[in-house]
Design a protein around this motif. Structure first.
Motif, short mmCIF file in Angstrom:
data_model
loop_
_atom_site.label_atom_id
_atom_site.label_comp_id
_atom_site.label_asym_id
_atom_site.label_seq_id
_atom_site.Cartn_x
_atom_site.Cartn_y
_atom_site.Cartn_z
N GLY A 31 0.81 -1.22 0.00
CA GLY A 31 0.00 0.00 0.00
C GLY A 31 0.84 1.26 0.00
N PHE A 32 2.14 1.14 0.29
CA PHE A 32 3.03 2.30 0.26
C PHE A 32 3.20 2.76 -1.18
CE2 PHE A 32 7.07 4.44 -0.07
CZ PHE A 32 7.08 5.26 1.05
N SER A 33 3.21 4.06 -1.38
CA SER A 33 3.48 4.58 -2.73
C SER A 33 4.60 5.60 -2.65
CB SER A 33 2.22 5.20 -3.33
OG SER A 33 1.86 6.36 -2.62
N CYS A 34 5.31 5.72 -3.74
CA CYS A 34 6.35 6.74 -3.85
C CYS A 34 6.28 7.36 -5.24
CB CYS A 34 7.73 6.15 -3.57
SG CYS A 34 8.35 4.99 -4.80
N THR A 35 6.64 8.62 -5.31
CA THR A 35 6.69 9.32 -6.59
C THR A 35 8.12 9.78 -6.80
OG1 THR A 35 4.41 10.03 -6.41
CG2 THR A 35 5.79 11.26 -7.91
N GLY A 36 8.61 9.58 -8.00
CA GLY A 36 9.98 9.97 -8.30
C GLY A 36 10.17 10.10 -9.79
#
Length: 124
Positions: free
Chosen positions: A23-28
């Motif tokens: 469920g963790f999200s990251c934007t990069g």
């Protein structure tokens, strides 16, 4: 050591949002991309394991275009970097645009077209 990759990596920056099974999200930003996967740098990255399923949405940096969505699996991750393998995509029209973007951005478009003919991204 023999290169096992089917598709050549291309240095290319696109905005990427990755949502992991936890469920963790990251934007990069992508650091490199190929027809079959990408390497993404995020500000923060959870502990990820090879083979972990996730999804990713790619958008050209500085545009408001519709994101291209992929289902992926983690190849490896450490620090703030994660390598992902595409397992499927959600929109054929946008996927064709993605393939064409890689081809026209490459230093040798004809070699990339030939690579794609020899090694389809999602073989039947």
């Amino acid at each position: 050591m023999k290169n096992k990759r089917k598709h050549t990596r291309l240095p290319f920056e696109m905005s990427a949002t990755v949502i992991f099974a936890s469920g963790f999200s990251c934007t990069g930003l992508t650091k490199n991309i190929s027809f079959s996967g990408m390497y993404v740098e995020c500000a923060e990255l959870p502990m990820v394991r090879p083979g972990e399923p996730c999804s990713a949405a790619l958008t050209l940096t500085g545009t408001d275009s519709v994101p291209l969505k992929f289902h992926c699996e983690v190849v490896h991750g450490y620090g703030t970097m994660v390598a992902l393998k595409f397992t499927s995509q959600e929109n054929d029209e946008y996927f064709e645009r993605f393939l064409n973007l890689i081809i026209v951005s490459s230093p040798d478009p004809e070699a990339f077209r030939d690579e794609l003919r020899k090694n389809p991204v999602f073989p039947d």
